[in-house]
Design a protein around this motif. Structure first.
Motif, PDB file in Angstrom:
ATOM      1  N   TYR A  98       0.152   3.950  16.841  1.00 35.63           N
ATOM      2  CA  TYR A  98       0.857   3.564  15.616  1.00 35.63           C
ATOM      3  C   TYR A  98      -0.139   3.479  14.459  1.00 35.63           C
ATOM      4  O   TYR A  98      -1.337   3.300  14.670  1.00 35.63           O
ATOM      5  N   PHE A  99       0.388   3.573  13.238  1.00 33.39           N
ATOM      6  CA  PHE A  99      -0.441   3.513  12.035  1.00 33.39           C
ATOM      7  C   PHE A  99       0.179   2.553  11.034  1.00 33.39           C
ATOM      8  O   PHE A  99       1.404   2.451  10.926  1.00 33.39           O
ATOM      9  N   LEU A 100      -0.690   1.879  10.280  1.00 31.40           N
ATOM     10  CA  LEU A 100      -0.236   1.023   9.180  1.00 31.40           C
ATOM     11  C   LEU A 100      -1.304   1.016   8.102  1.00 31.40           C
ATOM     12  O   LEU A 100      -2.495   0.915   8.391  1.00 31.40           O
ATOM     13  N   GLY A 101      -0.869   1.137   6.843  1.00 34.40           N
ATOM     14  CA  GLY A 101      -1.818   1.073   5.745  1.00 34.40           C
ATOM     15  C   GLY A 101      -1.191   0.467   4.511  1.00 34.40           C
ATOM     16  O   GLY A 101       0.037   0.496   4.339  1.00 34.40           O
ATOM     17  N   PHE A 102      -2.042  -0.076   3.637  1.00 33.06           N
ATOM     18  CA  PHE A 102      -1.592  -0.624   2.362  1.00 33.06           C
ATOM     19  C   PHE A 102      -2.323   0.072   1.220  1.00 33.06           C
ATOM     20  O   PHE A 102      -3.556   0.241   1.265  1.00 33.06           O
ATOM     21  N   SER A 103      -1.575   0.489   0.193  1.00 36.59           N
ATOM     22  CA  SER A 103      -2.122   1.053  -1.032  1.00 36.59           C
ATOM     23  C   SER A 103      -2.984   2.290  -0.721  1.00 36.59           C
ATOM     24  O   SER A 103      -2.471   3.261  -0.171  1.00 36.59           O
ATOM     25  N   GLN A 104      -4.262   2.285  -1.035  1.00 32.96           N
ATOM     26  CA  GLN A 104      -5.100   3.438  -0.712  1.00 32.96           C
ATOM     27  C   GLN A 104      -5.048   3.729   0.783  1.00 32.96           C
ATOM     28  O   GLN A 104      -5.047   4.894   1.194  1.00 32.96           O
ATOM     29  N   GLY A 105      -4.969   2.689   1.587  1.00 30.37           N
ATOM     30  CA  GLY A 105      -4.847   2.866   3.030  1.00 30.37           C
ATOM     31  C   GLY A 105      -3.511   3.462   3.434  1.00 30.37           C
ATOM     32  O   GLY A 105      -3.415   4.204   4.422  1.00 30.37           O
ATOM     33  N   ALA A 106      -2.447   3.162   2.666  1.00 30.06           N
ATOM     34  CA  ALA A 106      -1.139   3.762   2.942  1.00 30.06           C
ATOM     35  C   ALA A 106      -1.156   5.248   2.603  1.00 30.06           C
ATOM     36  O   ALA A 106      -0.591   6.072   3.332  1.00 30.06           O
ATOM     37  N   CYS A 107      -1.818   5.592   1.496  1.00 29.89           N
ATOM     38  CA  CYS A 107      -1.945   7.009   1.136  1.00 29.89           C
ATOM     39  C   CYS A 107      -2.714   7.774   2.210  1.00 29.89           C
ATOM     40  O   CYS A 107      -2.311   8.867   2.623  1.00 29.89           O
ATOM     41  N   LEU A 108      -3.797   7.183   2.679  1.00 34.32           N
ATOM     42  CA  LEU A 108      -4.594   7.836   3.713  1.00 34.32           C
ATOM     43  C   LEU A 108      -3.809   7.953   5.018  1.00 34.32           C
ATOM     44  O   LEU A 108      -3.860   8.984   5.703  1.00 34.32           O
ATOM     45  N   ALA A 117       0.746  16.221  12.237  1.00 36.01           N
ATOM     46  CA  ALA A 117       2.071  15.796  12.670  1.00 36.01           C
ATOM     47  C   ALA A 117       2.229  15.934  14.176  1.00 36.01           C
ATOM     48  O   ALA A 117       1.722  16.866  14.796  1.00 36.01           O
ATOM     49  N   GLY A 118       2.925  14.977  14.755  1.00 37.27           N
ATOM     50  CA  GLY A 118       3.202  14.961  16.179  1.00 37.27           C
ATOM     51  C   GLY A 118       4.062  13.758  16.484  1.00 37.27           C
ATOM     52  O   GLY A 118       4.474  13.018  15.583  1.00 37.27           O
ATOM     53  N   LYS A 119       4.343  13.556  17.743  1.00 45.10           N
ATOM     54  CA  LYS A 119       5.140  12.407  18.171  1.00 45.10           C
ATOM     55  C   LYS A 119       4.221  11.193  18.290  1.00 45.10           C
ATOM     56  O   LYS A 119       3.419  11.087  19.217  1.00 45.10           O
ATOM     57  N   TYR A 120       4.296  10.288  17.317  1.00 46.88           N
ATOM     58  CA  TYR A 120       3.543   9.044  17.341  1.00 46.88           C
ATOM     59  C   TYR A 120       4.499   7.883  17.604  1.00 46.88           C
ATOM     60  O   TYR A 120       5.727   8.036  17.545  1.00 46.88           O
ATOM     61  N   GLY A 121       3.911   6.719  17.860  1.00 47.83           N
ATOM     62  CA  GLY A 121       4.760   5.548  18.034  1.00 47.83           C
ATOM     63  C   GLY A 121       5.493   5.199  16.758  1.00 47.83           C
ATOM     64  O   GLY A 121       6.671   4.826  16.776  1.00 47.83           O
ATOM     65  N   GLY A 122       4.798   5.333  15.629  1.00 48.26           N
ATOM     66  CA  GLY A 122       5.402   5.062  14.333  1.00 48.26           C
ATOM     67  C   GLY A 122       4.331   4.834  13.288  1.00 48.26           C
ATOM     68  O   GLY A 122       3.142   4.728  13.606  1.00 48.26           O
ATOM     69  N   ALA A 123       4.760   4.764  12.035  1.00 49.94           N
ATOM     70  CA  ALA A 123       3.828   4.548  10.938  1.00 49.94           C
ATOM     71  C   ALA A 123       4.478   3.693   9.864  1.00 49.94           C
ATOM     72  O   ALA A 123       5.681   3.813   9.603  1.00 49.94           O
ATOM     73  N   VAL A 124       3.661   2.839   9.242  1.00 52.25           N
ATOM     74  CA  VAL A 124       4.115   1.967   8.162  1.00 52.25           C
ATOM     75  C   VAL A 124       3.195   2.188   6.971  1.00 52.25           C
ATOM     76  O   VAL A 124       1.975   2.064   7.099  1.00 52.25           O
ATOM     77  N   ALA A 125       3.792   2.510   5.822  1.00 47.12           N
ATOM     78  CA  ALA A 125       3.022   2.713   4.594  1.00 47.12           C
ATOM     79  C   ALA A 125       3.526   1.729   3.548  1.00 47.12           C
ATOM     80  O   ALA A 125       4.627   1.904   3.010  1.00 47.12           O
ATOM     81  N   PHE A 126       2.737   0.701   3.301  1.00 46.41           N
ATOM     82  CA  PHE A 126       3.063  -0.259   2.263  1.00 46.41           C
ATOM     83  C   PHE A 126       2.476   0.240   0.940  1.00 46.41           C
ATOM     84  O   PHE A 126       1.278   0.094   0.688  1.00 46.41           O
ATOM     85  N   THR A 127       3.303   0.881   0.110  1.00 49.27           N
ATOM     86  CA  THR A 127       2.933   1.380  -1.214  1.00 49.27           C
ATOM     87  C   THR A 127       1.925   2.516  -1.127  1.00 49.27           C
ATOM     88  O   THR A 127       0.710   2.336  -1.226  1.00 49.27           O
ATOM     89  N   GLY A 128       2.441   3.733  -0.924  1.00 47.24           N
ATOM     90  CA  GLY A 128       1.573   4.896  -0.840  1.00 47.24           C
ATOM     91  C   GLY A 128       2.369   6.191  -0.847  1.00 47.24           C
ATOM     92  O   GLY A 128       3.601   6.187  -0.762  1.00 47.24           O
ATOM     93  N   GLY A 129       1.646   7.305  -0.958  1.00 42.46           N
ATOM     94  CA  GLY A 129       2.260   8.619  -0.932  1.00 42.46           C
ATOM     95  C   GLY A 129       1.225   9.656  -0.542  1.00 42.46           C
ATOM     96  O   GLY A 129       0.030   9.355  -0.416  1.00 42.46           O
ATOM     97  N   LEU A 130       1.669  10.880  -0.346  1.00 42.35           N
ATOM     98  CA  LEU A 130       0.751  11.963  -0.016  1.00 42.35           C
ATOM     99  C   LEU A 130      -0.234  12.187  -1.160  1.00 42.35           C
ATOM    100  O   LEU A 130       0.083  11.970  -2.331  1.00 42.35           O
ATOM    101  N   ILE A 131      -1.444  12.624  -0.798  1.00 41.01           N
ATOM    102  CA  ILE A 131      -2.572  12.645  -1.724  1.00 41.01           C
ATOM    103  C   ILE A 131      -2.677  13.985  -2.459  1.00 41.01           C
ATOM    104  O   ILE A 131      -2.527  15.049  -1.858  1.00 41.01           O
TER     105      ILE A 131
END
Length: 205
Positions: A98-108, A117-131
């Motif tokens: 699983y992945f989780l990031g905030f701000s710059q970490g969410a973008c990354l 891309a693949g089958k992961y457990g899940g991801a959480v992006a608190f305030t971010g987008g593709l770079i």
């Protein structure tokens, strides 16, 4: 470039069945982002938080042309790729990472999972987008096979335009991710309880 400096918490990686990679924002630390784990349903997860050199994953805005953030951006992505490989070597399947990031970490976070891309457990992006100064679809391939992704952000947000969040959601959905996007009016550049609750409900279930 970035040195491999991974701060760990939670269950031992050698015995855990799930792992969560937590990616801090600009000016913050691995310990900061690990502090969120007490609010998440991850008691039995191995927690791994890489520390950015000089507390920043790349020097410019995430909206700058990618070349302006090199070679730091590629170095940061490489750190995550090595970390995922190390987790799998310990016997944890990709679909249990699983992945989780905030701000710059969410973008990354979003940039890494979409480039890999693949089958992961899940991801959480608190305030971010593709770079990037724009979306570069040629960088993204593969399928998420239904991986749950939660993206939360404020409207407005000083660092992350809502349109980039929406464009990111569209890309991820087109690649087979089960994306839940929440845009909160005037939330500010922070993480609120509703986002935590949705992350637990949709990703760490």
């Amino acid at each position: 470039m970035h040195k491999e400096n991974i701060v760990t918490a939670g269950a031992e990686l050698a015995t855990a069945k799930k792992a969560l990679i937590m990616i801090h924002g600009r000016g913050a630390s691995a310990e900061d982002i690990l502090g969120l784990s007490g609010l998440l349903n991850v008691a039995d997860y191995a927690l791994l938080a890489p520390q950015a050199t000089n507390h920043s994953w790349y020097p410019q805005s995430f909206l700058a042309p990618p070349a302006q953030n090199e070679p730091w951006l590629s170095s940061a992505l490489d750190i995550l790729k090595k970390l995922v490989a190390n987790i799998q070597e310990e016997g944890i399947r990709q679909e249990d990472i699983y992945f989780l990031g905030f701000s710059q970490g969410a973008c990354l976070t979003l940039e890494f999972i979409t480039r890999n891309a693949g089958k992961y457990g899940g991801a959480v992006a608190f305030t971010g987008g593709l770079i990037g100064d724009k979306i570069y679809p040629e960088n993204y391939q593969g399928t998420f096979e239904g991986t749950p992704v939660f993206i939360g952000t404020s409207n407005p947000d000083f660092h992350v335009p809502v349109e980039r969040v929406k464009d990111t959601t569209r890309i991820l959905k087109s690649m087979g991710a089960a994306v839940t996007e929440r845009i909160y009016d005037n939330m500010g550049h922070t993480i609120i309880r509703d986002e935590i609750d949705l992350a637990n409900e949709l990703v760490f279930r």
